[in-house]
Every structure is written in structure tokens, then in C-alpha cells.
Write a protein that holds these residues in place. Structure first.
Motif, PDB file in Angstrom:
ATOM      1  N   PHE A 217       0.656  -1.245   0.261  1.00 28.26           N
ATOM      2  CA  PHE A 217       0.363   0.137  -0.023  1.00 28.26           C
ATOM      3  C   PHE A 217       0.873   1.348  -0.334  1.00 28.26           C
ATOM      4  N   GLU A 218       1.042   1.654  -1.270  1.00 26.89           N
ATOM      5  CA  GLU A 218       2.333   2.942  -1.374  1.00 26.89           C
ATOM      6  C   GLU A 218       1.880   3.208  -1.264  1.00 26.89           C
ATOM      7  N   ASP A 219       1.090   4.657  -2.288  1.00 23.62           N
ATOM      8  CA  ASP A 219       0.515   5.614  -2.358  1.00 23.62           C
ATOM      9  C   ASP A 219      -1.154   6.039  -2.042  1.00 23.62           C
ATOM     10  N   THR A 220      -1.913   5.210  -1.378  1.00 21.85           N
ATOM     11  CA  THR A 220      -2.803   5.707  -1.149  1.00 21.85           C
ATOM     12  C   THR A 220      -3.600   7.487  -1.060  1.00 21.85           C
ATOM     13  N   ASP A 221      -3.040   7.726  -1.270  1.00 21.11           N
ATOM     14  CA  ASP A 221      -3.410   9.069  -1.773  1.00 21.11           C
ATOM     15  C   ASP A 221      -4.873   9.683  -2.726  1.00 21.11           C
ATOM     16  N   ASP A 222      -4.258   8.527  -3.972  1.00 20.60           N
ATOM     17  CA  ASP A 222      -5.192   8.515  -5.080  1.00 20.60           C
ATOM     18  C   ASP A 222      -5.060   7.257  -5.427  1.00 20.60           C
ATOM     19  N   GLU A 223      -5.201   6.573  -5.171  1.00 20.87           N
ATOM     20  CA  GLU A 223      -6.052   5.214  -4.862  1.00 20.87           C
ATOM     21  C   GLU A 223      -6.603   5.294  -5.900  1.00 20.87           C
ATOM     22  N   VAL A 224      -6.636   3.904  -6.775  1.00 24.22           N
ATOM     23  CA  VAL A 224      -7.492   3.409  -7.614  1.00 24.22           C
ATOM     24  C   VAL A 224      -8.935   2.818  -6.931  1.00 24.22           C
ATOM     25  N   ARG A 225     -10.020   3.173  -6.969  1.00 25.43           N
ATOM     26  CA  ARG A 225     -11.190   2.107  -5.963  1.00 25.43           C
ATOM     27  C   ARG A 225     -12.324   2.243  -6.875  1.00 25.43           C
ATOM     28  N   LEU A 226     -13.506   1.803  -6.098  1.00 25.91           N
ATOM     29  CA  LEU A 226     -14.575   1.510  -6.782  1.00 25.91           C
ATOM     30  C   LEU A 226     -15.840   1.413  -5.755  1.00 25.91           C
ATOM     31  N   ILE A 227     -16.455   2.191  -5.929  1.00 24.60           N
ATOM     32  CA  ILE A 227     -17.705   3.238  -5.236  1.00 24.60           C
ATOM     33  C   ILE A 227     -19.155   2.640  -5.570  1.00 24.60           C
ATOM     34  N   LEU A 228     -19.763   1.678  -5.003  1.00 22.56           N
ATOM     35  CA  LEU A 228     -21.347   1.224  -4.399  1.00 22.56           C
ATOM     36  C   LEU A 228     -22.842   2.296  -3.999  1.00 22.56           C
ATOM     37  N   GLY A 229     -22.447   2.817  -5.212  1.00 18.20           N
ATOM     38  CA  GLY A 229     -23.752   3.827  -4.572  1.00 18.20           C
ATOM     39  C   GLY A 229     -25.562   2.846  -4.208  1.00 18.20           C
ATOM     40  N   VAL A 230     -25.462   2.489  -3.376  1.00 14.82           N
ATOM     41  CA  VAL A 230     -26.553   1.862  -2.731  1.00 14.82           C
ATOM     42  C   VAL A 230     -27.770   2.517  -2.244  1.00 14.82           C
ATOM     43  N   ARG A 231     -29.085   2.442  -3.145  1.00 14.14           N
ATOM     44  CA  ARG A 231     -30.234   2.417  -2.872  1.00 14.14           C
ATOM     45  C   ARG A 231     -30.894   2.720  -1.731  1.00 14.14           C
ATOM     46  N   ASN A 232     -30.787   3.913  -0.995  1.00 14.29           N
ATOM     47  CA  ASN A 232     -31.498   3.885   0.088  1.00 14.29           C
ATOM     48  C   ASN A 232     -32.794   3.866   0.388  1.00 14.29           C
ATOM     49  N   ASP A 233     -33.813   4.555  -1.089  1.00 14.00           N
ATOM     50  CA  ASP A 233     -34.869   4.143  -0.287  1.00 14.00           C
ATOM     51  C   ASP A 233     -35.864   3.368  -0.255  1.00 14.00           C
ATOM     52  N   LEU A 234     -35.521   2.189  -0.951  1.00 13.06           N
ATOM     53  CA  LEU A 234     -35.863   0.210  -1.074  1.00 13.06           C
ATOM     54  C   LEU A 234     -35.701  -0.136   0.379  1.00 13.06           C
TER      55      LEU A 234
ATOM     56  N   TRP B 231      -5.937  -1.372  -9.280  1.00 15.81           N
ATOM     57  CA  TRP B 231      -6.849  -1.153  -8.586  1.00 15.81           C
ATOM     58  C   TRP B 231      -6.522  -2.233  -7.481  1.00 15.81           C
ATOM     59  N   LEU B 232      -6.514  -3.919  -8.249  1.00 16.90           N
ATOM     60  CA  LEU B 232      -6.071  -4.952  -7.416  1.00 16.90           C
ATOM     61  C   LEU B 232      -5.123  -4.847  -6.882  1.00 16.90           C
ATOM     62  N   LYS B 233      -3.636  -4.255  -6.947  1.00 15.14           N
ATOM     63  CA  LYS B 233      -2.085  -4.328  -6.220  1.00 15.14           C
ATOM     64  C   LYS B 233      -2.312  -3.326  -4.998  1.00 15.14           C
ATOM     65  N   ASN B 234      -4.147  -2.509  -4.903  1.00 11.22           N
ATOM     66  CA  ASN B 234      -3.928  -1.536  -3.170  1.00 11.22           C
ATOM     67  C   ASN B 234      -5.190  -2.931  -2.287  1.00 11.22           C
ATOM     68  N   GLY B 235      -5.691  -3.817  -3.279  1.00 11.33           N
ATOM     69  CA  GLY B 235      -6.774  -4.639  -2.069  1.00 11.33           C
ATOM     70  C   GLY B 235      -7.914  -4.496  -2.883  1.00 11.33           C
ATOM     71  N   GLY B 236      -7.955  -4.038  -4.501  1.00 13.52           N
ATOM     72  CA  GLY B 236      -9.438  -3.916  -5.220  1.00 13.52           C
ATOM     73  C   GLY B 236     -10.294  -3.384  -3.947  1.00 13.52           C
ATOM     74  N   THR B 237     -10.043  -1.532  -3.324  1.00 11.18           N
ATOM     75  CA  THR B 237     -11.151  -1.011  -2.545  1.00 11.18           C
ATOM     76  C   THR B 237     -12.105  -0.572  -2.653  1.00 11.18           C
ATOM     77  N   LYS B 238     -13.109  -1.050  -1.983  1.00 16.76           N
ATOM     78  CA  LYS B 238     -14.382  -0.838  -2.817  1.00 16.76           C
ATOM     79  C   LYS B 238     -15.419  -0.198  -1.049  1.00 16.76           C
ATOM     80  N   ILE B 239     -15.472   0.832  -1.831  1.00 16.96           N
ATOM     81  CA  ILE B 239     -16.794   1.287  -0.708  1.00 16.96           C
ATOM     82  C   ILE B 239     -18.335   1.818  -0.763  1.00 16.96           C
ATOM     83  N   ALA B 240     -19.198   1.699  -0.131  1.00 14.98           N
ATOM     84  CA  ALA B 240     -20.567   1.927  -0.355  1.00 14.98           C
ATOM     85  C   ALA B 240     -20.678   2.447   0.182  1.00 14.98           C
ATOM     86  N   VAL B 241     -22.133   3.632  -0.431  1.00 18.53           N
ATOM     87  CA  VAL B 241     -22.353   5.220  -0.047  1.00 18.53           C
ATOM     88  C   VAL B 241     -23.662   4.565  -0.188  1.00 18.53           C
TER      89      VAL B 241
END
Length: 171
Positions: free
Chosen positions: A50-67, A100-110
Motif C-alpha cells: 500500500f504505497e500511495d493511497t492518496d490517489d488510489e484506484v477504488r470502486l464506489i458502490l452507490g446503494v439506493r437507501n429508499d428501497l 486497482w487490485l495492487k492496492n487490494g481492490g478497495t470498495k466503498i459503499a455509499v
């Protein structure tokens, strides 16, 4: 007769417990002498630096909260989103996939408040040339068939995603 049978079972159980506890103790004592870290992490150092996490590649998962989906349903839909994003990035931007995979495939749910907000995010992502996938449910359990449940945005650089999703709250 039954007293003898009960005592013999108790004796066997006690002996087995004693032997098991003693062998576990000796095994763990012996294992401390071995460098387990070098055995288990062989070849893994390169993948998870985990060298440079300042601008790492990540995935955002937007979950519909109204459902008001249950936790398991949300987890399944996010899983579908991550798989769709993986397939999309592997075909369209394989160099980004490696990073993306080099830094663990970061995923964030919002949280996303509505279908309209989900569609607006998709439009804005496409305008910024960020990969995105909308997940539609089959409708076999909690929501109607074809319901848009999750948007997978990315993988993309943190700086790009922040412009698009920085205002959203964590799920």
C-alpha cells in the motif's frame, strides 16, 4: 453394569481431552520457532504493497437507501456491482484493473436517496469518462423485477471519484 460403562466413557473422554490439549500445546510451542510469516506470505508482498493511497484506484458502490433492502440483499447487490465493475474494467481498461487490485481492490459503499439520484450519478460519471454499471434486480425476493438497486462507479482514481461522489454518506 451401567456404572462401569459410564465410567469407561468418562475415562476415554478425559484421556482424549488430555491428549488433545497436550498435543495442541506442544504443536503451538514448536510453531513459535518456525517463521510462519515467511511461509504464508510468500509471494503476497508484491500484491499488497500500500504505497500511495492518496490517489488510489477504488470502486464506489452507490446503494439506493429508499428501497429499504435488508442487509443480505444489499450485500448481494453490491456483490453484483463489484463483479460487473470487474468485468467492465478488465475489458475496457486492463491497466486500471492491475492498479486497482495492487492496492487490494478497495470498495466503498455509499447511500443514494433515490433512483433519480442514481441516474444522475450515471450521467455525470459518463460525462467524466468514468466506468459505471447499474445493477437491476431479478425481483425474486424483496423488490420488483428490473428495479435499479446499485450503481458501481469505477474503478477510478480517488481524486476523480471525489468530484462525483464526495458528497455522499457511507452506507
Amino acid at each position: 453394569m451401567s456404572l462401569i460403562a459410564v465410567n469407561s466413557h468418562l475415562t476415554v473422554f478425559s484421556a482424549g481431552t488430555l491428549v488433545g490439549a497436550l498435543s495442541t500445546y506442544l504443536f503451538l510451542k514448536y510453531c513459535r520457532k518456525i517463521q510462519w510469516n515467511s511461509i504464508w506470505s510468500e509471494g503476497m508482498e508484491e500484491r499488497y504493497k500500500f504505497e500511495d493511497t492518496d490517489d488510489e484506484v477504488r470502486l464506489i458502490l452507490g446503494v439506493r437507501n429508499d428501497l429499504k433492502m435488508q442487509k443480505g440483499k444489499v450485500a448481494a447487490q453490491c456483490g453484483h456491482g463489484a463483479m460487473a465493475a470487474y468485468a467492465n474494467v478488465s475489458q475496457k481498461r486492463p491497466e486500471l484493473l492491475k492498479e486497482w487490485l495492487k492496492n487490494g481492490g478497495t470498495k466503498i459503499a455509499v447511500k443514494i436517496d433515490s433512483e433519480e439520484e442514481l441516474l444522475e450519478l450515471e450521467k455525470n460519471a459518463k460525462d467524466l469518462k468514468i466506468l459505471c454499471n447499474i445493477i437491476r434486480d431479478a425481483g425474486q425476493t424483496q423488490v420488483l423485477p428490473g428495479t435499479r438497486t446499485v450503481i458501481a462507479i469505477g474503478p477510478a482514481r480517488k481524486s476523480e471519484l471525489k468530484k462525483l461522489t464526495g458528497h455522499l454518506k457511507l452506507y
